[in-house]
Enzyme design. Structure first.
Site, PDB file in Angstrom:
ATOM      1  CG  LEU A   1      51.593  11.705  57.922  1.00 27.57           C
ATOM      2  CD1 LEU A   1      50.501  11.589  58.990  1.00 27.57           C
ATOM      3  CD2 LEU A   1      51.179  10.867  56.719  1.00 27.57           C
TER       4      LEU A   1
ATOM      5  CG  PHE B   1      48.452  17.873  49.478  1.00 28.00           C
ATOM      6  CD1 PHE B   1      49.619  17.914  48.740  1.00 28.00           C
ATOM      7  CD2 PHE B   1      47.255  17.698  48.800  1.00 28.00           C
ATOM      8  CE1 PHE B   1      49.611  17.829  47.351  1.00 28.00           C
ATOM      9  CE2 PHE B   1      47.223  17.611  47.406  1.00 28.00           C
ATOM     10  CZ  PHE B   1      48.400  17.676  46.687  1.00 28.00           C
ATOM     11  CB  SER B   2      50.331  18.858  55.753  1.00 29.30           C
ATOM     12  OG  SER B   2      49.356  19.858  55.620  1.00 29.30           O
ATOM     13  CB  SER B   3      47.064  14.534  56.717  1.00 25.26           C
ATOM     14  OG  SER B   3      48.076  13.653  56.251  1.00 25.26           O
ATOM     15  NE  ARG B   4      45.916  14.095  65.447  1.00 23.95           N
ATOM     16  CZ  ARG B   4      45.294  14.808  66.362  1.00 23.95           C
ATOM     17  NH1 ARG B   4      45.264  16.124  66.270  1.00 23.95           N
ATOM     18  NH2 ARG B   4      44.687  14.215  67.369  1.00 23.95           N
TER      19      ARG B   4
END
Length: 212
Positions: A90, A176-179
């Protein structure tokens, strides 16, 4: 918009309220007010929570997150009975709401403290901060992992052990950005490919093969 956005928006509002009077005496402060406004706009955009049309069917496994599939591989290579790993990255521009991939009961939840390395690293699922959720459905059991990334510092899970969830229901978010990793058993026939962009609750990851 997810409720987790409210504290950030409150701080932005307070900052703007303090800077605006100063700008009356020092005009360059209006530039700072504009920056605060942009930050508030990004926060509202990041924490957006759009409605999704969940596909019908009791045999489907839907995507637990928006993003791009960066890895699609058997957990144990060479084993035909191995579960499949679907890793979804993401970016900060994706919707960060996580959704239940199947209908069922949450049987186990494990919070694993860890590091905040890039979510694109293959070993991020082993070393990064994460929630591990085991979801038991009528036909299969799947494992969902919320994995923090380089920027993301907190995984948020809204459900707990024993909770009943519907397919595509909101269960949490990652800031925020992640997986998000999804592990499904071999009897799920995958309908996605590596590199494909998916939408949480909407994209069908696979279908459960009928029992012989």
């Amino acid at each position: 918009m997810a409720k987790e956005a409210y504290p950030y928006l409150l701080w932005c509002g307070l900052a703007a309220a303090l800077l605006a009077p100063a700008a009356l005496w020092w005009p360059p402060a209006w530039g700072l007010v504009a920056v605060v406004g942009l930050v508030a706009a990004f926060v509202a955009y990041f924490f957006r929570d759009p409605e999704r049309q969940i596909p019908p069917g009791s045999d489907i496994v839907v995507s637990p997150a928006d993003g791009r599939i960066t890895r699609l591989a058997p957990v144990t290579p060479g084993d035909p009975a191995s579960p499949w790993l679907v890793s979804i990255f993401l970016s900060p521009l994706d919707v960060h709401i996580n959704r239940a991939p199947i209908a069922g009961i949450i049987r186990d939840v494990l919070h694993r403290p860890g590091q905040f390395k890039s979510a694109l690293r293959e070993d991020a699922a082993l070393i990064n901060e994460q929630f591990i959720v085991v979801l038991e459905g009528t036909h299969i059991t799947v494992t969902l992992k919320q994995i923090a990334g380089l920027i993301a510092r907190r995984c948020v899970l809204w459900k707990g052990v024993g909770d009943q969830v519907a397919c595509g229901e909101r269960i949490g978010l990652i800031k925020f950005s992640s997986r998000t990793d999804l592990i499904v058993p071999a009897e799920v026939e995958l309908q996605v490919r590596q590199g494909q962009r998916v939408k949480g609750g909407t994209t069908i990851i696979g279908r459960i093969r009928p029992l012989d």
